[in-house]
Design an enzyme around this catalytic site. Structure first.
Site, PDB file in Angstrom:
ATOM      1  N   LYS A 214       2.697   2.363  -6.785  1.00 22.82           N
ATOM      2  CA  LYS A 214       1.776   2.693  -8.291  1.00 22.82           C
ATOM      3  C   LYS A 214       1.012   3.996  -8.168  1.00 22.82           C
ATOM      4  O   LYS A 214       1.229   4.887  -8.952  1.00 22.82           O
ATOM      5  CB  LYS A 214       0.650   1.518  -8.334  1.00 22.82           C
ATOM      6  CG  LYS A 214      -0.158   1.701  -9.579  1.00 22.82           C
ATOM      7  CD  LYS A 214      -1.151   0.609  -9.684  1.00 22.82           C
ATOM      8  CE  LYS A 214      -1.979   0.879 -10.823  1.00 22.82           C
ATOM      9  NZ  LYS A 214      -3.091  -0.120 -11.197  1.00 22.82           N
ATOM     10  N   GLU A 220       2.221   5.236   4.237  1.00 21.03           N
ATOM     11  CA  GLU A 220       3.275   4.559   4.595  1.00 21.03           C
ATOM     12  C   GLU A 220       4.645   4.634   3.799  1.00 21.03           C
ATOM     13  O   GLU A 220       5.830   4.795   4.283  1.00 21.03           O
ATOM     14  CB  GLU A 220       3.005   2.931   4.609  1.00 21.03           C
ATOM     15  CG  GLU A 220       2.281   2.587   5.451  1.00 21.03           C
ATOM     16  CD  GLU A 220       0.690   2.948   4.956  1.00 21.03           C
ATOM     17  OE1 GLU A 220       0.141   3.343   3.950  1.00 21.03           O
ATOM     18  OE2 GLU A 220      -0.361   2.032   5.706  1.00 21.03           O
ATOM     19  N   GLY A 275      -1.754  -3.520  -8.054  1.00 19.62           N
ATOM     20  CA  GLY A 275      -0.648  -3.828  -7.357  1.00 19.62           C
ATOM     21  C   GLY A 275      -0.434  -5.283  -6.860  1.00 19.62           C
ATOM     22  O   GLY A 275       0.864  -5.704  -6.899  1.00 19.62           O
ATOM     23  N   ARG A 276      -1.430  -6.065  -6.567  1.00 19.59           N
ATOM     24  CA  ARG A 276      -0.998  -7.454  -6.140  1.00 19.59           C
ATOM     25  C   ARG A 276      -0.716  -8.581  -7.193  1.00 19.59           C
ATOM     26  O   ARG A 276      -0.394  -9.551  -7.111  1.00 19.59           O
ATOM     27  CB  ARG A 276      -2.032  -7.989  -5.281  1.00 19.59           C
ATOM     28  CG  ARG A 276      -3.380  -7.922  -5.803  1.00 19.59           C
ATOM     29  CD  ARG A 276      -4.580  -8.199  -5.069  1.00 19.59           C
ATOM     30  NE  ARG A 276      -6.149  -7.970  -5.544  1.00 19.59           N
ATOM     31  CZ  ARG A 276      -6.554  -6.679  -5.566  1.00 19.59           C
ATOM     32  NH1 ARG A 276      -6.044  -5.855  -5.009  1.00 19.59           N
ATOM     33  NH2 ARG A 276      -7.873  -6.723  -6.256  1.00 19.59           N
ATOM     34  N   GLU A 361      -7.330  -9.950  -0.902  1.00 12.92           N
ATOM     35  CA  GLU A 361      -7.447  -8.430  -1.485  1.00 12.92           C
ATOM     36  C   GLU A 361      -8.275  -8.685  -2.658  1.00 12.92           C
ATOM     37  O   GLU A 361      -9.159  -7.922  -3.131  1.00 12.92           O
ATOM     38  CB  GLU A 361      -6.276  -7.775  -1.869  1.00 12.92           C
ATOM     39  CG  GLU A 361      -6.602  -6.155  -1.593  1.00 12.92           C
ATOM     40  CD  GLU A 361      -5.334  -5.395  -1.658  1.00 12.92           C
ATOM     41  OE1 GLU A 361      -4.632  -5.200  -2.610  1.00 12.92           O
ATOM     42  OE2 GLU A 361      -5.014  -4.844  -0.643  1.00 12.92           O
ATOM     43  N   HIS A 392       5.429 -28.256  14.156  1.00 15.57           N
ATOM     44  CA  HIS A 392       5.865 -28.058  15.577  1.00 15.57           C
ATOM     45  C   HIS A 392       4.646 -26.923  16.143  1.00 15.57           C
ATOM     46  O   HIS A 392       4.877 -26.484  17.169  1.00 15.57           O
ATOM     47  CB  HIS A 392       7.147 -27.974  15.988  1.00 15.57           C
ATOM     48  CG  HIS A 392       7.714 -29.224  15.504  1.00 15.57           C
ATOM     49  ND1 HIS A 392       8.106 -30.229  16.171  1.00 15.57           N
ATOM     50  CD2 HIS A 392       8.259 -29.637  14.122  1.00 15.57           C
ATOM     51  CE1 HIS A 392       8.494 -31.387  15.520  1.00 15.57           C
ATOM     52  NE2 HIS A 392       8.807 -30.902  14.334  1.00 15.57           N
ATOM     53  N   LYS A 511      -7.920   3.959   5.788  1.00 13.83           N
ATOM     54  CA  LYS A 511      -6.961   5.140   5.230  1.00 13.83           C
ATOM     55  C   LYS A 511      -7.607   6.587   5.632  1.00 13.83           C
ATOM     56  O   LYS A 511      -6.858   7.280   6.201  1.00 13.83           O
ATOM     57  CB  LYS A 511      -6.636   4.908   3.726  1.00 13.83           C
ATOM     58  CG  LYS A 511      -5.931   3.888   3.412  1.00 13.83           C
ATOM     59  CD  LYS A 511      -5.507   3.892   1.829  1.00 13.83           C
ATOM     60  CE  LYS A 511      -5.142   2.686   1.356  1.00 13.83           C
ATOM     61  NZ  LYS A 511      -4.907   2.742  -0.040  1.00 13.83           N
TER      62      LYS A 511
HETATM   63  O1  F6P Z   1      -4.144  -0.119   0.119  1.00 12.07           O
HETATM   64  C1  F6P Z   1      -4.208  -1.206  -0.326  1.00 12.07           C
HETATM   65  C2  F6P Z   1      -3.160  -1.229  -1.379  1.00 12.07           C
HETATM   66  O2  F6P Z   1      -3.902  -0.284  -2.429  1.00 12.07           O
HETATM   67  C3  F6P Z   1      -2.780  -2.413  -2.497  1.00 12.07           C
HETATM   68  O3  F6P Z   1      -3.782  -2.720  -3.331  1.00 12.07           O
HETATM   69  C4  F6P Z   1      -1.404  -1.798  -3.071  1.00 12.07           C
HETATM   70  O4  F6P Z   1      -0.872  -2.990  -3.531  1.00 12.07           O
HETATM   71  C5  F6P Z   1      -0.900  -1.085  -2.021  1.00 12.07           C
HETATM   72  O5  F6P Z   1      -2.025  -0.327  -1.263  1.00 12.07           O
HETATM   73  C6  F6P Z   1       0.040  -0.235  -2.297  1.00 12.07           C
HETATM   74  O6  F6P Z   1      -0.171   0.842  -3.160  1.00 12.07           O
HETATM   75  P1  F6P Z   1       0.833   1.735  -4.002  1.00 12.07           P
HETATM   76  O7  F6P Z   1       1.790   0.735  -4.861  1.00 12.07           O
HETATM   77  O8  F6P Z   1      -0.205   2.461  -4.802  1.00 12.07           O
HETATM   78  O9  F6P Z   1       1.761   2.335  -2.868  1.00 12.07           O
END
Ligand code: F6P
Length: 548
Positions: A214, A220, A275-276, A361, A392, A511
């Site tokens: 987003k 990452e 995002g979620r 979250e 199990h 972060k």
């Molecule tokens: O660090 C949390 C977060 O902001 C989430 O809410 C989001 O889904 C995820 O990181 C990824 O963010 P982006 O889509 O901006 O890479």
């Protein structure tokens, strides 16, 4: 215009319904589900509800009529109905970020119109869906060619959090609807092994990356996207190849273009979608590639059906409201710390992981919308595994441990696997909810001829509450309704607790600190004095033991 929070006076724990629930709990904590079922033969009929093809049996909960009446009263006192309307009307209910939370617009049919700042966003959503469909059809028909002229047949989604968990969960859930000659893989972790394993054995000239972010700023994702660019370009040395091998999904189109992705390959994501809550936006591009545009639209219609149900159905028959309130009942009155989600459906193996972000979250918050500290528990810990695997491993603790663990069982009446195996699977679901509720007392155990010394070890107290959700079959539409059910249950809980379910400030500090630490892992300078002793020592050990 800034959103005004519908005032709830007095604060939650001083509300009459809350206090009445506390009083009611003093009696309810002594009830046993055995007794509740014995006293009321109509209990299973009384505590059930149905919507959008989902059947909810909530009779195996430690509740009676009065519990439900008080919980519903609490929802009314918290003005849940007004909050639902505020969300559907696009008010800026994410107050800390001054944003609307309009995921419901992502699945609204074209005939509907939702105005945000004077713009009909439903039209925008459908225009983007059209673009996605054209692209998905081209790839699925093998018309999207890589730089050597071969059709793309491997698709790798790069993203994390909401830009990964929804796509992975939906891919796994709807595998049975997927185009099997396409290979799908997902990279999320900044751990380079994730990328290495996802690309292992794939031909670069037949591989397409979807960089999903987003913000287009997530460490990452950008790290993995860079690795992907190097991987694609290795051997060709031609930066022009990225046009055939990279698309992006982002609200930050400029950022994606600056990274090197062609503007025409960037699919938009609206700012008003968190995002979620984004698996049915362009974040679902991998889902659409896998199951096709028609099935994707069918998934959206499942979401929409549940949205409508949530908005229009009286609370006493409203599935998300009932499930949300039951979570409040155990979390805030019984002090249960967790909720186990137990899908008896292998295709839903990533559903608990998906729900972890959605629920935790959203509602892992310590202050109310106006910044006051809460004096009650908020979001519980969600966890789980598909049945029968969990049976199990951790079910022992639910059956005989010392913790109260409300469970959500999820099952389907039809399957693609053998009917005989499915009966075995579903019998296990029904057996587990039954064993958890009713257990086996000492008399039952003794009657089976158990040696006296073993009797206490074999007793199952029961009285562990559960919901059972049953549907005909796991289809795109059912999946949509199921996810929307949990989204709105989370919303209901957030409204009762008075928290902002749409921000996530808690993830920022980690972060920032990682950014400060990275140079010290790679450099030779002494770690700064401002770092605490533990972190400094860990950095030193890492440097000593890592190859440099
Ligand atoms: O660090 C949390 C977060 O902001 C989430 O809410 C989001 O889904 C995820 O990181 C990824 O963010 P982006 O889509 O901006 O890479």
């Amino acid at each position: 215009m800034a959103y005004t929070i519908p005032a709830v006076q007095p604060s939650l724990t001083r509300q009459p319904a809350w206090k009445a629930l506390h009083e009611h709990y003093r009696a309810a904590r002594h009830w046993h589900l055995r007794q509740l079922f014995a006293e009321n033969p109509k209990r299973a009929e009384q505590f059930r509800a149905q919507a959008c093809g989902l059947y909810l049996d909530y009779s195996k909960n430690r509740i009676n009529d009065e519990t439900v009446r008080l919980l519903l009263q609490l929802a009314r006192d918290c003005r849940l109905d007004e909050h639902i309307e505020a969300m559907f009307k696009g008010r800026k209910i994410n107050v800390t970020e001054q944003r609307a939370a309009l995921h419901i617009a992502l699945r609204a049919p074209l005939e509907e119109s939702i105005l945000l700042d004077g713009v009909d966003i439903v039209r925008q959503v459908h225009a983007e869906l059209e673009r996605m469909s054209r692209f998905a059809n081209a790839v699925r028909r093998k018309e999207w060619l890589g730089h050597t002229g071969k059709p793309v047949r491997n698709i790798i989604n790069i993203g994390i959090g909401g830009s990964d968990l929804g796509p992975v969960m939906a891919f796994e859930a709807l595998r049975n609807f997927s185009q099997r000659d396409l290979v799908f893989r997902f990279v999320s972790n900044v751990d380079g092994t994730d990328f290495a394993e996802a690309t292992r054995g794939l031909a670069a000239d037949e591989t397409l990356f979807i960089v999903c972010s987003k913000t287009f700023k997530t460490l990452e994702t950008l790290t993995n996207a860079n690795a992907a660019r190097q991987w694609i370009m290795a051997g060709t040395g031609d930066s022009g190849v990225t046009a055939r091998h990279f698309v992006a999904v982002s609200a930050n189109v400029k950022g994606a273009i600056e990274f090197g992705i062609e503007g025409s390959n960037v699919f938009g994501m609206p700012e008003w979608d968190g995002g979620r809550y984004s698996m049915d936006s362009a974040v679902g591009l991998s889902t659409m590639l896998s199951i096709g545009p028609e099935n994707f639209r069918s998934m959206l219609s499942g979401f929409h059906a549940m949205d409508k149900h949530f908005r229009t159905t009286p609370f006493e028959r409203n599935l998300p409201v009932l499930m949300g309130l039951l979570t409040i009942w155990y979390n805030n009155f019984f002090n249960a710390q967790t909720v186990a989600v137990l899908p008896y459906e292998q295709y839903l193996k990533r559903f608990p992981a998906y729900l972890q972000q959605l629920t935790m979250e959203s509602n892992g918050k310590h202050v109310t919308l106006d910044g006051a500290s809460v004096d009650y528990q908020t979001g519980p810990i969600y966890w789980g595994e598909p049945g029968t695997n969990g049976q199990h491993s951790f079910y022992q603790l639910i059956h005989q441990g010392t913790k109260l663990i409300p469970c959500d069982f999820i099952g389907f009446c039809q399957t693609v696997s053998s009917v005989r195996q499915h009966s075995i699977l579903i019998a296990n679901l029904f057996a587990q909810s039954r064993a958890l509720a009713f257990g086996e007392n000492a008399d039952d155990v003794r009657a089976q001829g158990t040696a006296p010394a073993l009797v206490p070890h074999r007793v199952l107290e029961g009285n562990q509450p559960s919901n059972t959700l049953l549907a005909r079959k796991l289809t795109p539409s059912t999946l949509g309704s199921l996810v929307a059910l949990y989204e709105h249950s989370v919303f209901t809980q957030g409204i009762i607790w008075g928290v902002d379910s749409f921000d996530q400030w808690g993830v920022e500090l980690g972060k920032k600190l990682a950014g400060q630490i990275i140079p010290h892992l790679e450099g030779r300078d002494e770690p700064p004095r401002e770092f605490d002793g533990s972190t400094r020592a860990l950095i030193e050990i890492y440097r000593r033991l890592s190859p440099r």
